[in-house]
Design a protein around this motif. Sequence first.
Motif, PDB file in Angstrom:
ATOM      1  N   VAL A 125       0.827  -1.216   0.000  1.00  0.00           N
ATOM      2  CA  VAL A 125       0.000   0.000   0.000  1.00  0.00           C
ATOM      3  C   VAL A 125       0.856   1.259   0.000  1.00  0.00           C
ATOM      4  CG1 VAL A 125      -1.817  -1.224   1.254  1.00  0.00           C
ATOM      5  CG2 VAL A 125      -0.239   0.230   2.535  1.00  0.00           C
ATOM      6  N   LEU A 126       2.143   1.134   0.266  1.00  0.00           N
ATOM      7  CA  LEU A 126       3.031   2.290   0.329  1.00  0.00           C
ATOM      8  C   LEU A 126       3.486   2.703  -1.066  1.00  0.00           C
ATOM      9  CD1 LEU A 126       5.213   1.041   3.319  1.00  0.00           C
ATOM     10  CD2 LEU A 126       3.453   2.820   3.412  1.00  0.00           C
ATOM     11  N   PRO A 127       3.908   3.946  -1.247  1.00  0.00           N
ATOM     12  CA  PRO A 127       4.436   4.368  -2.548  1.00  0.00           C
ATOM     13  C   PRO A 127       5.605   3.478  -2.977  1.00  0.00           C
ATOM     14  CG  PRO A 127       4.105   6.262  -1.119  1.00  0.00           C
ATOM     15  CD  PRO A 127       3.889   5.053  -0.267  1.00  0.00           C
ATOM     16  N   PRO A 128       5.724   3.174  -4.270  1.00  0.00           N
ATOM     17  CA  PRO A 128       6.779   2.264  -4.731  1.00  0.00           C
ATOM     18  C   PRO A 128       8.183   2.666  -4.291  1.00  0.00           C
ATOM     19  CG  PRO A 128       5.198   2.653  -6.489  1.00  0.00           C
ATOM     20  CD  PRO A 128       4.819   3.563  -5.368  1.00  0.00           C
ATOM     21  N   ASP A 129       8.495   3.958  -4.317  1.00  0.00           N
ATOM     22  CA  ASP A 129       9.827   4.404  -3.896  1.00  0.00           C
ATOM     23  C   ASP A 129      10.086   4.095  -2.434  1.00  0.00           C
ATOM     24  OD1 ASP A 129      10.423   5.310  -6.403  1.00  0.00           O
ATOM     25  OD2 ASP A 129      10.033   7.431  -5.969  1.00  0.00           O
ATOM     26  N   VAL A 130       9.055   4.194  -1.624  1.00  0.00           N
ATOM     27  CA  VAL A 130       9.187   3.882  -0.201  1.00  0.00           C
ATOM     28  C   VAL A 130       9.331   2.374  -0.008  1.00  0.00           C
ATOM     29  CG1 VAL A 130       8.034   3.986   2.050  1.00  0.00           C
ATOM     30  CG2 VAL A 130       7.963   5.966   0.517  1.00  0.00           C
ATOM     31  N   GLN A 131       8.537   1.609  -0.741  1.00  0.00           N
ATOM     32  CA  GLN A 131       8.620   0.142  -0.646  1.00  0.00           C
ATOM     33  C   GLN A 131      10.040  -0.355  -0.892  1.00  0.00           C
ATOM     34  OE1 GLN A 131       5.688  -2.231  -2.815  1.00  0.00           O
ATOM     35  NE2 GLN A 131       4.351  -0.443  -2.922  1.00  0.00           N
ATOM     36  N   ARG A 132      10.706   0.224  -1.879  1.00  0.00           N
ATOM     37  CA  ARG A 132      12.029  -0.260  -2.262  1.00  0.00           C
ATOM     38  C   ARG A 132      13.084  -0.019  -1.180  1.00  0.00           C
ATOM     39  NH1 ARG A 132      10.211   1.174  -7.593  1.00  0.00           N
ATOM     40  NH2 ARG A 132      10.807   3.362  -7.348  1.00  0.00           N
ATOM     41  N   ARG A 133      12.826   0.911  -0.288  1.00  0.00           N
ATOM     42  CA  ARG A 133      13.808   1.238   0.740  1.00  0.00           C
ATOM     43  C   ARG A 133      13.465   0.655   2.110  1.00  0.00           C
ATOM     44  NH1 ARG A 133      17.212   5.496  -0.835  1.00  0.00           N
ATOM     45  NH2 ARG A 133      18.322   5.011   1.098  1.00  0.00           N
ATOM     46  N   ILE A 138      10.805  -5.064   8.623  1.00  0.00           N
ATOM     47  CA  ILE A 138       9.351  -5.041   8.490  1.00  0.00           C
ATOM     48  C   ILE A 138       8.771  -6.433   8.317  1.00  0.00           C
ATOM     49  CG2 ILE A 138       9.347  -2.719   7.500  1.00  0.00           C
ATOM     50  CD1 ILE A 138       8.343  -4.252   4.871  1.00  0.00           C
ATOM     51  N   ASP A 139       9.622  -7.460   8.158  1.00  0.00           N
ATOM     52  CA  ASP A 139       9.108  -8.826   8.155  1.00  0.00           C
ATOM     53  C   ASP A 139       8.379  -9.143   9.456  1.00  0.00           C
ATOM     54  OD1 ASP A 139      10.187  -9.149   5.669  1.00  0.00           O
ATOM     55  OD2 ASP A 139      11.938 -10.302   6.339  1.00  0.00           O
ATOM     56  N   ASP A 140       8.729  -8.441  10.503  1.00  0.00           N
ATOM     57  CA  ASP A 140       8.086  -8.595  11.808  1.00  0.00           C
ATOM     58  C   ASP A 140       7.709  -7.197  12.289  1.00  0.00           C
ATOM     59  OD1 ASP A 140       7.162  -9.451  14.221  1.00  0.00           O
ATOM     60  OD2 ASP A 140       8.958 -10.580  14.776  1.00  0.00           O
ATOM     61  N   PRO A 141       6.583  -6.655  11.824  1.00  0.00           N
ATOM     62  CA  PRO A 141       6.292  -5.228  12.035  1.00  0.00           C
ATOM     63  C   PRO A 141       6.260  -4.796  13.493  1.00  0.00           C
ATOM     64  CG  PRO A 141       4.805  -6.162  10.393  1.00  0.00           C
ATOM     65  CD  PRO A 141       5.556  -7.308  10.994  1.00  0.00           C
ATOM     66  N   GLU A 142       5.823  -5.658  14.389  1.00  0.00           N
ATOM     67  CA  GLU A 142       5.734  -5.251  15.787  1.00  0.00           C
ATOM     68  C   GLU A 142       7.095  -5.228  16.486  1.00  0.00           C
ATOM     69  OE1 GLU A 142       2.728  -7.543  17.782  1.00  0.00           O
ATOM     70  OE2 GLU A 142       1.096  -6.376  16.881  1.00  0.00           O
ATOM     71  N   LYS A 152       8.236   6.930  12.738  1.00  0.00           N
ATOM     72  CA  LYS A 152       9.510   7.603  12.482  1.00  0.00           C
ATOM     73  C   LYS A 152      10.204   6.997  11.267  1.00  0.00           C
ATOM     74  CE  LYS A 152      13.854   8.814  14.818  1.00  0.00           C
ATOM     75  NZ  LYS A 152      14.628   8.685  16.081  1.00  0.00           N
ATOM     76  N   LEU A 153      10.148   5.680  11.141  1.00  0.00           N
ATOM     77  CA  LEU A 153      10.724   5.014   9.977  1.00  0.00           C
ATOM     78  C   LEU A 153      10.054   5.493   8.697  1.00  0.00           C
ATOM     79  CD1 LEU A 153      12.430   2.836   8.543  1.00  0.00           C
ATOM     80  CD2 LEU A 153      10.628   1.181   9.131  1.00  0.00           C
ATOM     81  N   LEU A 154       8.726   5.550   8.692  1.00  0.00           N
ATOM     82  CA  LEU A 154       8.013   6.018   7.507  1.00  0.00           C
ATOM     83  C   LEU A 154       8.376   7.466   7.192  1.00  0.00           C
ATOM     84  CD1 LEU A 154       4.462   4.448   7.962  1.00  0.00           C
ATOM     85  CD2 LEU A 154       6.101   3.952   6.146  1.00  0.00           C
ATOM     86  N   ASN A 155       8.498   8.285   8.217  1.00  0.00           N
ATOM     87  CA  ASN A 155       8.855   9.682   7.988  1.00  0.00           C
ATOM     88  C   ASN A 155      10.225   9.799   7.316  1.00  0.00           C
ATOM     89  OD1 ASN A 155       8.099  12.511   8.382  1.00  0.00           O
ATOM     90  ND2 ASN A 155       9.873  12.588   9.737  1.00  0.00           N
ATOM     91  N   LEU A 157      11.748   7.537   5.449  1.00  0.00           N
ATOM     92  CA  LEU A 157      11.684   7.018   4.077  1.00  0.00           C
ATOM     93  C   LEU A 157      10.960   7.987   3.147  1.00  0.00           C
ATOM     94  CD1 LEU A 157      10.954   3.246   4.781  1.00  0.00           C
ATOM     95  CD2 LEU A 157      13.119   4.292   4.122  1.00  0.00           C
ATOM     96  N   TYR A 158       9.886   8.600   3.633  1.00  0.00           N
ATOM     97  CA  TYR A 158       9.187   9.594   2.811  1.00  0.00           C
ATOM     98  C   TYR A 158      10.104  10.771   2.495  1.00  0.00           C
ATOM     99  CZ  TYR A 158       4.361   7.845   2.562  1.00  0.00           C
ATOM    100  OH  TYR A 158       3.234   7.128   2.253  1.00  0.00           O
ATOM    101  N   LEU A 159      10.885  11.199   3.471  1.00  0.00           N
ATOM    102  CA  LEU A 159      11.809  12.308   3.241  1.00  0.00           C
ATOM    103  C   LEU A 159      12.887  11.927   2.228  1.00  0.00           C
ATOM    104  CD1 LEU A 159      12.307  13.797   6.822  1.00  0.00           C
ATOM    105  CD2 LEU A 159      11.463  15.017   4.816  1.00  0.00           C
ATOM    106  N   GLN A 160      13.425  10.722   2.348  1.00  0.00           N
ATOM    107  CA  GLN A 160      14.482  10.271   1.441  1.00  0.00           C
ATOM    108  C   GLN A 160      13.983  10.169   0.009  1.00  0.00           C
ATOM    109  OE1 GLN A 160      16.045   6.560   2.884  1.00  0.00           O
ATOM    110  NE2 GLN A 160      16.570   7.409   4.889  1.00  0.00           N
ATOM    111  N   MET A 161      12.791   9.626  -0.167  1.00  0.00           N
ATOM    112  CA  MET A 161      12.332   9.304  -1.507  1.00  0.00           C
ATOM    113  C   MET A 161      11.457  10.395  -2.129  1.00  0.00           C
ATOM    114  SD  MET A 161      14.023   6.673  -1.569  1.00  0.00           S
ATOM    115  CE  MET A 161      13.682   6.392  -3.293  1.00  0.00           C
ATOM    116  N   ASN A 162      10.749  11.143  -1.309  1.00  0.00           N
ATOM    117  CA  ASN A 162       9.797  12.110  -1.853  1.00  0.00           C
ATOM    118  C   ASN A 162      10.088  13.550  -1.451  1.00  0.00           C
ATOM    119  OD1 ASN A 162       8.063  10.064  -3.040  1.00  0.00           O
ATOM    120  ND2 ASN A 162       7.469   9.536  -0.953  1.00  0.00           N
ATOM    121  N   ARG A 163      11.093  13.709  -0.578  1.00  0.00           N
ATOM    122  CA  ARG A 163      11.439  15.035  -0.072  1.00  0.00           C
ATOM    123  C   ARG A 163      10.255  15.714   0.614  1.00  0.00           C
ATOM    124  NH1 ARG A 163      15.457  17.461  -4.812  1.00  0.00           N
ATOM    125  NH2 ARG A 163      16.962  15.750  -4.726  1.00  0.00           N
ATOM    126  N   ARG A 164       9.462  14.928   1.247  1.00  0.00           N
ATOM    127  CA  ARG A 164       8.352  15.441   2.046  1.00  0.00           C
ATOM    128  C   ARG A 164       8.154  14.485   3.212  1.00  0.00           C
ATOM    129  NH1 ARG A 164       2.971  13.899  -1.575  1.00  0.00           N
ATOM    130  NH2 ARG A 164       3.462  11.686  -1.821  1.00  0.00           N
TER     131      ARG A 164
END
Length: 207
Positions: A125-133, A138-142, A152-155, A157-164
């Motif tokens: 469900v995540l953007p492809p650029d985020v998925q790749r990184r 995340i194999d064990d999300p908890e 924080k991890l998502l933040n 990755l979003y910054l790295q790949m989308n600059r937002r």
Amino acid sequence: MKFVLFVEGQTEQRAIPAFLGRWLNERLSQNVGIKPVRFQGWSEMVKDMPKKAAMYLDGPDKNVIAVIGLLDLYGPEFYPTHCTSADARVLWATGELEKKVNHERFKMFFAVHEVEAWLLSDPKVLPPDVQRRLPKSIDDPEQINFNEPPGKLLNQLYLQMNRRTYKKVVHGKALFARVDPNIAYERCPRLREMLDHMLTLARSSGL
């Protein structure tokens, strides 16, 4: 019939009821409602839960099955110093808050370590650029932990790949509408525990 869901923020208020409902209603003969009640953060939630729970559970509305409390494990600062692991904190805080509310139809649960772990359980469900990184963790999300919690991890990755930044309310609501709750159920044991409990209560209420 409905559950009342106590939550600490806007993402949980706007996205989580529908997410939980999709899983539950596939397994019930009639749909169950989930009414979110939002507090202004975890400290207000802890302080006001006993009064608010009594209002819903002992009030005139006889359609309330139970009140379910949901907090992120990451964030609250009330844990005693000897509780350092996720399991220890869940065990201590669940007992403490259920004792504080002191009602047989109240049950406390924790998202380990944040509700975003449920999003990471279904990374498509995540953007492809985020998925790749995404890291292998995340194999064990908890197990994405107190040092680098899921939000924080998502933040990062979003910054790295989308600059937002990852916007918890805006992005979270859209992503939760797409994530498969059955996948999250299989990959997140603490979520599974909550959903199983709610399903048992709903069925016991005749749904």
